[in-house]
Design a protein around this motif. Sequence first.
Motif, mmCIF file in Angstrom:
data_model
loop_
_atom_site.group_PDB
_atom_site.id
_atom_site.type_symbol
_atom_site.label_atom_id
_atom_site.label_comp_id
_atom_site.label_asym_id
_atom_site.label_seq_id
_atom_site.Cartn_x
_atom_site.Cartn_y
_atom_site.Cartn_z
ATOM 1 N N ASN A 41 49.042 -28.316 70.283
ATOM 2 C CA ASN A 41 49.369 -27.285 71.372
ATOM 3 C C ASN A 41 49.505 -25.838 70.720
ATOM 4 O O ASN A 41 50.084 -25.126 71.703
ATOM 5 C CB ASN A 41 50.419 -27.927 72.312
ATOM 6 N N SER A 42 49.577 -25.693 69.758
ATOM 7 C CA SER A 42 49.712 -24.312 68.800
ATOM 8 C C SER A 42 48.799 -23.315 69.413
ATOM 9 O O SER A 42 47.516 -23.565 69.725
ATOM 10 C CB SER A 42 49.716 -24.470 67.567
ATOM 11 N N ILE A 43 49.288 -22.211 69.970
ATOM 12 C CA ILE A 43 48.443 -20.969 70.037
ATOM 13 C C ILE A 43 47.782 -20.518 68.833
ATOM 14 O O ILE A 43 46.866 -19.640 69.080
ATOM 15 C CB ILE A 43 49.178 -19.816 70.801
ATOM 16 N N CYS A 44 48.118 -20.974 67.582
ATOM 17 C CA CYS A 44 47.424 -20.411 66.401
ATOM 18 C C CYS A 44 45.977 -21.228 66.172
ATOM 19 O O CYS A 44 46.141 -21.870 65.069
ATOM 20 C CB CYS A 44 48.338 -20.290 65.334
ATOM 21 N N ASN A 45 45.059 -21.031 67.083
ATOM 22 C CA ASN A 45 43.847 -21.687 66.839
ATOM 23 C C ASN A 45 42.951 -20.833 67.408
ATOM 24 O O ASN A 45 43.118 -19.897 68.037
ATOM 25 C CB ASN A 45 44.064 -23.064 67.351
ATOM 26 N N ALA A 46 41.600 -21.358 67.496
ATOM 27 C CA ALA A 46 40.405 -20.564 67.776
ATOM 28 C C ALA A 46 40.155 -21.003 69.066
ATOM 29 O O ALA A 46 38.804 -20.662 69.623
ATOM 30 C CB ALA A 46 39.426 -20.773 66.788
ATOM 31 N N ARG A 47 40.757 -21.698 69.977
ATOM 32 C CA ARG A 47 40.519 -22.514 71.197
ATOM 33 C C ARG A 47 40.845 -21.435 72.299
ATOM 34 O O ARG A 47 42.031 -21.174 72.368
ATOM 35 C CB ARG A 47 40.961 -23.777 71.429
ATOM 36 N N TYR A 48 39.733 -21.239 73.259
ATOM 37 C CA TYR A 48 40.014 -20.659 74.492
ATOM 38 C C TYR A 48 38.962 -20.788 75.350
ATOM 39 O O TYR A 48 37.952 -21.429 75.297
ATOM 40 C CB TYR A 48 39.993 -18.899 73.904
ATOM 41 N N ALA A 49 38.993 -20.190 76.657
ATOM 42 C CA ALA A 49 38.053 -20.582 77.755
ATOM 43 C C ALA A 49 37.918 -21.983 77.878
ATOM 44 O O ALA A 49 38.998 -22.806 77.899
ATOM 45 C CB ALA A 49 36.820 -19.901 77.373
ATOM 46 N N GLY A 50 36.842 -22.403 78.259
ATOM 47 C CA GLY A 50 36.374 -23.728 78.491
ATOM 48 C C GLY A 50 36.069 -24.931 77.328
ATOM 49 O O GLY A 50 35.316 -25.801 77.805
ATOM 50 N N ILE A 51 36.375 -24.529 76.210
ATOM 51 C CA ILE A 51 36.167 -25.458 75.126
ATOM 52 C C ILE A 51 36.499 -26.623 75.468
ATOM 53 O O ILE A 51 36.024 -27.607 74.880
ATOM 54 C CB ILE A 51 36.410 -24.693 73.788
ATOM 55 N N ASP A 52 37.925 -26.965 75.716
ATOM 56 C CA ASP A 52 38.441 -28.118 76.022
ATOM 57 C C ASP A 52 37.266 -29.044 76.954
ATOM 58 O O ASP A 52 37.220 -30.293 76.792
ATOM 59 C CB ASP A 52 39.695 -28.325 76.317
ATOM 60 N N HIS A 53 36.661 -28.549 77.717
ATOM 61 C CA HIS A 53 36.063 -29.302 78.664
ATOM 62 C C HIS A 53 34.512 -29.498 78.531
ATOM 63 O O HIS A 53 33.807 -30.420 78.889
ATOM 64 C CB HIS A 53 36.028 -28.648 80.220
#
Length: 227
Positions: A41-53
């Motif tokens: 759950n760290s904010i220090c990653n490249a994930r944003y927008a709808g990548i999880d879905h």
Amino acid sequence: MKLFVALALFACLGSVALANNEEYCQNTVITACSSSAFSGNSICNARYAGIDHVEPEIQSYINAQLAKSYDYLLLATHFNSYQKNRPGFQKLYQGLSDRSFDDSIALIKQVTRRGGVVDFNTRHESSGSVSTKRGTLEVDELHSLALALDTEKQLAVGATHVHSRATHAADAERDPELAHYIEENFLGKQAETVRKLSGYANDLAKLMKVPDPSLSVYLFDEYLQKQ
């Protein structure tokens, strides 16, 4: 002299402010990116927008591309044997195999660039999963083109599903960057391949409407070698 003292004092104050600012930024990063915060759950990653879905659909599509690359390789090997001796068909299917493999690598890079991880130990399924059921690949020239055409249509539908998932989802699940990537690198290319293979299949079917189509198939193979 007074001007020099004033400038020196201003520089010292600026240095102190900069040092305090650097300390503040450093503390913020250390807090956010501590080892305990990297559990997922760290904010220090490249994930944003709808990548999880969208990520499960992309990983399913990667699996399909790899499977189709293997199928095309088997077709290329089949037509490269001394019994078949069809270098034109071998070239066609080897090219499609290489393209599907390269597309898989490009998609893996895209997923990791967006902070994802491609896990080949887990089977990812989605409503738009591309079928990987295999029939026999020891087929004649015309049936091989029909098989390749069906395969490319499945891959085109899979790319369309990923694009639609990234574009038409709810606001929190939408990912315009991934949709743009799929549109720019897959949709047009898949449409062109479907058009090419459908033309090949129809042309060869017409050429084979003779009592002995062996010469027609040979000439068509010669044509494929030049493409």
